[in-house]
Structures are given as structure tokens and as C-alpha cells.
Write an enzyme that holds these catalytic residues in place. Structure first.
Site, short mmCIF file in Angstrom:
data_model
loop_
_atom_site.label_atom_id
_atom_site.label_comp_id
_atom_site.label_asym_id
_atom_site.label_seq_id
_atom_site.Cartn_x
_atom_site.Cartn_y
_atom_site.Cartn_z
N GLU A 100 89.20 55.59 56.03
CA GLU A 100 88.75 56.40 54.91
C GLU A 100 87.25 56.69 55.02
O GLU A 100 86.51 55.90 55.61
CB GLU A 100 88.99 55.66 53.59
CG GLU A 100 90.42 55.31 53.32
CD GLU A 100 90.58 54.42 52.10
OE1 GLU A 100 89.61 54.26 51.35
OE2 GLU A 100 91.68 53.86 51.92
N CYS A 122 79.90 57.81 52.81
CA CYS A 122 80.25 56.42 53.08
C CYS A 122 81.30 56.42 54.17
O CYS A 122 82.38 57.02 54.00
CB CYS A 122 80.78 55.75 51.81
SG CYS A 122 81.26 54.03 52.02
N CYS A 166 89.66 45.42 58.07
CA CYS A 166 88.53 44.50 58.13
C CYS A 166 89.05 43.08 58.28
O CYS A 166 90.07 42.72 57.68
CB CYS A 166 87.68 44.61 56.85
SG CYS A 166 86.21 43.57 56.85
N CYS A 224 87.59 39.10 52.40
CA CYS A 224 87.12 38.94 51.02
C CYS A 224 88.26 39.26 50.06
O CYS A 224 88.82 40.36 50.11
CB CYS A 224 85.91 39.84 50.76
SG CYS A 224 84.52 39.52 51.88
N CYS A 242 88.58 42.59 47.83
CA CYS A 242 88.37 43.86 48.53
C CYS A 242 89.69 44.40 49.05
O CYS A 242 90.44 43.69 49.73
CB CYS A 242 87.38 43.65 49.68
SG CYS A 242 87.15 45.11 50.73
N CYS A 300 87.12 50.86 48.59
CA CYS A 300 87.38 51.00 50.01
C CYS A 300 88.73 50.37 50.36
O CYS A 300 89.00 49.24 50.00
CB CYS A 300 86.28 50.31 50.82
SG CYS A 300 84.70 51.14 50.69
#
Length: 380
Positions: free
Chosen positions: A103, A116, A123, A127, A130, A357
Site C-alpha cells: 500500500e 507514505c 512486516c 507490533c 499494527c 497501514c
């Protein structure tokens, strides 16, 4: 040397944007073309934001299609996009050559336009609050896959495809999917191209580029030595190790003291204030005691070296992580200001779409029934 027209297994085909000027000239010569054709092609790509070789009249007509296939292979394809803020925010879901999804978000403000971008597919930092962390890590992006996000957005601004009419992309932040420091080489190479003069790059001031990290200390220290006047953003999210261990698993590897020491050294090396990103989560890290501890930790260094960005959490559907109450946000800021810390509550964009995100990619992955395996990458 440029490989054949097919991509290597597991990697996108090498693109003009993956090459240095010398590499592009050598590759052009290897195909029996004068080396200066590489400069001409770069002028189209970076200066004119164009990849349609059929209109490149300064290139030989009988070689244009071949040059396009060898040097400008398509790397990202739009799957869908969402708009918010009366057309001033555009979030795009891209499909890569291997079917992976990433994205980017283009946000127009009165005095700037900020993009962004993602640096990885998913990832591996894990976390829990997220959306991207829930995807796990698939792979790093190539330099060209990163730069293509910038080129398309810059073209959209130039051509008036964002509400407000024609304009210019002025800021780039590596705050999309992925941990930029875990894809270090590609990210730094992309930063240099984004900030290089037009015809060699996109001509966006390095001072308007921000690279974020959850606290990969070796990457921060390496970036300090690059001589790039970019801004460093550290996603801290907690003022102490006990809480940060829960919110940011990387803290178990590099604790708050190590992260803040490295960030302060970055400030000393670059003279650029560091941004401390702090997602406010209701009842978890948003109380007055958290703000006081954060201020104490930051003031320990004794100089005006940070700008804190408390961020109202853009919650994930079904998650226990929830946005703070407005009165707690206000009090958090008051405590920081009273302690002499510069702090600004981040203006959140895309609250009426899949704004956080990874949300758009996560929905697409779920819909396609895909699975992604997570891992914690090292700095490469």
C-alpha cells in the site's frame, strides 16, 4: 549487467531505477546501444515521470519496445484505491510481480503533498496493534519497487489527479508497510534517487524525506554516517521497557535506552531533530504518568533534539487496541509541553477508509484466502 527480460526467481526484473548511472550505461552498451541512451531514458523516467516508451522520440523507433522491456518492466499494478478527506487522501493497493500486495497513501495538505510508502511486503516486527504486523513479513521491496510508488504519486500530483488541481509531490515518508531499516540498502538507495536532481532523480529535497523505524539500532547508527539530511522518526509508543516489550517486540532486542541513545546520536550527527512517533492507545500508554516518564526520558539528553508526534490510533476492526479519549490526548500533550517538549498531535488521515497501514492489504489477503509467514529480519 542487466539480466534477461525475465525476472529471477523470487525477485522482480531489474529496472532502470535499480541501477546506478554507470550500471545503466553499461547495460545499454551490452545491448548494442550508445551509453548516452541511458541518460535519455533516465530523463524520461525521473524528469518526465514517464514509462511509455512509444512516445520517447529521442530513442530509435525500432528499439523502443525492446528498451522498454529491458529497462522499464512494469513492477506495480493498481488493484484498487480508496479516497477520503474530499479526495485529498488517496490510498492505493498495489500488486507486485509475484502477486504480493503493498500500500501507499498520498495526502494533500494546503502547503504540501506527502506520500507514505512501503519498503517491505508486510512486516516482521510483530507490533500487536499494527495491521501490517498481522500480515507477517513476505519479502523486501527492490529499490525500483519503492521508487515506482513515488513516480506514480508524483505524476498524479502533476497531472491534477488529486483534489485541488495540479501540484507537486513535496514530501516522502517511509511509514507504510515494513521496517525500512530491515531493507536498508534498497531504502537508502531509493532515498538518494528521490532526492537527486531531476533527470537523475525526482528532485524532492532530502530534508523533506522521513525514514521511520521501530528502533533497529544498527540501522539508525548506519544511517547517521550516510551524510543524508533526512529526518529520522522513531516509533517509540511507550516510555519504559516493560510496556514497550509488549507493544514493540523489537524492544527485547534493542531496549529504550539503546534506541534513544542512537536517536540522539543521529541528531548530533545530522543536526536534524528526531521525530518520536507515539500511537496513543486507550488506557495502555496514554495516561499522565506515561507522558511524564516520556518527558523525563527525552529531557535526559539536555537539548532540544526531538519533536514528539502523539498519534490517535487508527484502530483495526476487531482489535482490543482502541483510540484514546480526547481528554487523555489533550492531557498527554499538556504534560509534554509543560516539560518543554515540542509535541504536536498528529493529524490523522483516512479515518473513514481502511486508514491504518496494512488494513487494505489485509482485507485483500483475507478475501483471497492467502497466508503470509512472519519473520524478524536483520539489517541488510
Amino acid at each position: 549487467m542487466l539480466a534477461s527480460g525475465r525476472h529471477r526467481r523470487g525477485r522482480p526484473q531489474r529496472h532502470l531505477a535499480d541501477m546506478s548511472d554507470a550500471e545503466a550505461a553499461e547495460a545499454m552498451a551490452s545491448f548494442g546501444l550508445p551509453q548516452f541512451r541511458a541518460r535519455q531514458l533516465a530523463s524520461h523516467y525521473y524528469g518526465h515521470l514517464d514509462v511509455d516508451v512509444s512516445g520517447f522520440t529521442d530513442l530509435p523507433a525500432d528499439r523502443r519496445e525492446e528498451i522498454g522491456r529491458l529497462f522499464l518492466p512494469p513492477l506495480i499494478t493498481e488493484v484498487t484505491h480508496q479516497t477520503a478527506d474530499e479526495g485529498m487522501t488517496i490510498k492505493t493497493l498495489w500488486r507486485l510481480f509475484d502477486g504480493s500486495l503493498i500500500e501507499s497513501v498520498l495526502m494533500r495538505y494546503p502547503t504540501r503533498a506527502t506520500l507514505c510508502i512501503s519498503s517491505q511486503v508486510g512486516c516482521g516486527m510483530g507490533c500487536p496493534f499494527c495491521a501490517t504486523g498481522g500480515l507477517g513479513l513476505t519479502r523486501n521491496l527492490s529499490t525500483a519497487e519503492i521508487l515506482e510508488q513515488v513516480r506514480v504519486a508524483a505524476r498524479m500530483m502533476r497531472d491534477g489527479q488529486v483534489a485541488g488541481g495540479p501540484g507537486r509531490l513535496s514530501n516522502v515518508v517511509f511509514m507504510g508497510e515494513g521496517e525500512p531499516m530491515a531493507n536498508y540498502r534498497s531504502v537508502v538507495t531509493a532515498v538518494r534517487r528521490i532526492s537527486a536532481p531531476e533527470t537523475k532523480g525526482f528532485g524532492i529535497s532530502a530534508r523533506n524525506i522521513t525514514v521511520s523505524t521501530v528502533g533497529v539500532v544498527p540501522g539508525i547508527r548506519r544511517l547517521s554516517a550516510e551524510g543524508l539530511p533526512i529526518r529520522l522518526a522513531v516509533s517509540l509508543h511507550a516510555p519504559d521497557d516493560a510496556l514497550r516489550d509488549e507493544l514493540v517486540p523489537m524492544n527485547r532486542r534493542f531496549d529504550t535506552a539503546q534506541v534513544l541513545d542512537a536517536a540522539h546520536d543521529y541528531f548530533l550527527a545530522t543536526k536534524r531533530r528526531v521525530s518520536i512517533e507515539y500511537a496513543l492507545m486507550r488506557g495502555i500508554n496514554d495516561q499522565e504518568r506515561h507522558a511524564r516518564e516520556l518527558a523525563r526520558r527525552l529531557n535526559h539528553y539536555g537539548d532540544d533534539w526531538v519533536h514528539v508526534n502523539p498519534i490517535p490510533l487508527n484502530p483495526i476492526e476487531g482489535s482490543r487496541w482502541t483510540a484514546s479519549k480526547p481528554e487523555d490526548e489533550d492531557r498527554f500533550l499538556e504534560v509534554l509541553h509543560a516539560a518543554g517538549i515540542t509535541a504536536t498531535l498528529r493529524d490523522t488521515r483516512g479515518s473513514d477508509i481502511d486508514g491504518a497501514c496494512g488494513q487494505l492489504a489485509a482485507r485483500a489477503v483475507e478475501g483471497a484466502g492467502q497466508t503470509m509467514d512472519g519473520d524478524v529480519p536483520t539489517v541488510s
